[in-house]
Design an enzyme around this catalytic site. Structure first.
Site, PDB file in Angstrom:
ATOM      1  N   GLU A  63       0.783  -1.237   0.000  1.00 58.34           N
ATOM      2  CA  GLU A  63       0.000   0.000   0.000  1.00 58.34           C
ATOM      3  C   GLU A  63       0.819   1.294   0.000  1.00 58.34           C
ATOM      4  O   GLU A  63       0.623   2.161   0.861  1.00 58.34           O
ATOM      5  CB  GLU A  63      -0.960   0.006   1.197  1.00 58.34           C
ATOM      6  CG  GLU A  63      -2.022  -1.073   1.128  1.00 58.34           C
ATOM      7  CD  GLU A  63      -3.033  -1.005   2.256  1.00 58.34           C
ATOM      8  OE1 GLU A  63      -2.750  -0.372   3.295  1.00 58.34           O
ATOM      9  OE2 GLU A  63      -4.129  -1.585   2.120  1.00 58.34           O
ATOM     10  N   GLU A 170      -6.763  -7.990   0.016  1.00 54.15           N
ATOM     11  CA  GLU A 170      -7.335  -7.713   1.339  1.00 54.15           C
ATOM     12  C   GLU A 170      -8.799  -7.347   1.145  1.00 54.15           C
ATOM     13  O   GLU A 170      -9.144  -6.587   0.237  1.00 54.15           O
ATOM     14  CB  GLU A 170      -6.631  -6.552   2.061  1.00 54.15           C
ATOM     15  CG  GLU A 170      -5.231  -6.846   2.537  1.00 54.15           C
ATOM     16  CD  GLU A 170      -4.656  -5.708   3.383  1.00 54.15           C
ATOM     17  OE1 GLU A 170      -5.459  -4.886   3.909  1.00 54.15           O
ATOM     18  OE2 GLU A 170      -3.435  -5.621   3.511  1.00 54.15           O
TER      19      GLU A 170
END
Length: 273
Positions: A63, A170
Site C-alpha cells: 500500500e 485484502e
C-alpha cells in the site's frame, strides 16, 4: 505463502501498519531508503527462490500512498520494475525464478495500471494486488446492506477489465469501521469530521452476540465479495483473527457460520446476477 513487505525506511504511507505513523511518508524522498528496500527484496528473493513449494510470491511493498500524487507514484512504478528484476531473476543470472511478483495498486484505479509491465514486452509472473474495503469514507460507510452487496458486485465487473492478473489481496465482511484502533469510528461519529450513522454495539465484538439477521447479511456479503473477486484471479481475506472484532475474523466466521467451511459453497449463487 506470499511475503508482503509492510514497512520500509521512512514509511511508504504513514499508516501505523507501516511501522511509522506520520502525516506524510518519506520513503520515496530518499535514495538511501529505496536502496535499502531493494536490498531487502534481493535478500528475500535469494533466500526463498529454492523454496517455491512454500513461498509462491513476494510483494515488495504494501500500500504505497499513491493518493499523495506523482512523486510517490513515479518512485513506486520504478520500484516495481526494480523489484521485478530482483524477484523474477534471483540468481544473478539470466535464469528466471518461479516466485511471482505482486504489485500493489497504490490506491489507484485498476485502469491506472493498464498496460503496465505487459507480457508482450516480456514481463511474466506479475500480479496486481488491489484491496477492497467499502467502509473508509463517509459515503461508503453510509451504504445500506443491499448497497454494500451491490458495490462489491460492481468491483467484480471492474476486475475483468484489468490487463494484469489481479487478486483482491485484502477484504473483509465488516460493513462498518467500528473496530477502531483508538482513532474513532466514522459509523458512530467518533472519527474526526465524520457524521453519526448509528451505534457500533450490534455490529462488532463477539460473534456470539450477533443477531440472526446480521449473520445472514454477513453470509450474503461474504458470497457477494467472493463471487465478485473470483472474476479476477482470486482473493485473500483480511484477517484470520482480530482480538475483539469478529466481523473481521475469518476464524470467527467459520465458527459462527457466516463463512462456510467449504469456501466454494453458495446459498446465494446468483447474488451478483
Amino acid at each position: 505463502m506470499i511475503i508482503d513487505l509492510h514497512g520500509v525506511p521512512g514509511s511508504q504511507n504513514g499508516f501505523d501498519n507501516s511501522g511509522q505513523k506520520m502525516n506524510y511518508p518519506l520513503w520515496h524522498t530518499s535514495s538511501d531508503n529505496i536502496a535499502r528496500t531493494n536490498q531487502i527484496i534481493k535478500t528475500l528473493a535469494s533466500t526463498y527462490s529454492s523454496q517455491t513449494d512454500v513461498v509462491a510470491g513476494i510483494e515488495p511493498l504494501n500500500e504505497p500512498a499513491g493518493f499523495f500524487g506523482n512523486d510517490i507514484l513515479a518512485t513506486t512504478r520504478q520500484y516495481w520494475y526494480d523489484s521485478y528484476g530482483n524477484i523474477r531473476y534471483p540468481y544473478g543470472t539470466s535464469q528466471q525464478g518461479a516466485i511471482v511478483e505482486f504489485i500493489s495498486d497504490a490506491f489507484q484505479p485498476l485502469s491506472y495500471w493498464n498496460n503496465f509491465m505487459p507480457w508482450q514486452n516480456g514481463f511474466e509472473g506479475v500480479i496486481l494486488d488491489t484491496h477492497y474495503y467499502g467502509i473508509f469514507s463517509q459515503q461508503e460507510i453510509s451504504r445500506t446492506w443491499d448497497q454494500q452487496v451491490q458495490a462489491a458486485c460492481a468491483r467484480g465487473n471492474q476486475l475483468t477489465t484489468a490487463t494484469l492478473w489481479t487478486v483482491v489481496g485484502e477484504w473483509t465482511t465488516a460493513f462498518t469501521d467500528c473496530a477502531s484502533k483508538g482513532t474513532g469510528s466514522r459509523y458512530d461519529g467518533t472519527y474526526p469530521g465524520s457524521t453519526f450513522i448509528g451505534s457500533c454495539t450490534p455490529w462488532t465484538g463477539s460473534g456470539a452476540n450477533f443477531s440472526a439477521d446480521y449473520k445472514a447479511f454477513l453470509r450474503r456479503f461474504w458470497e457477494a465479495q467472493v463471487t465478485a473477486f473470483e472474476r479476477g484471479q482470486g482473493w485473500i481475506y483480511w484477517t484470520w483473527k482480530l482480538e475483539n472484532a469478529d466481523d473481521w475474523s475469518y476464524s470467527a466466521g467459520l465458527k459462527y457460520g457466516w463463512i462456510p467451511q467449504d469456501p466454494t459453497q453458495r446459498i446465494y449463487p446468483n447474488i451478483c446476477g
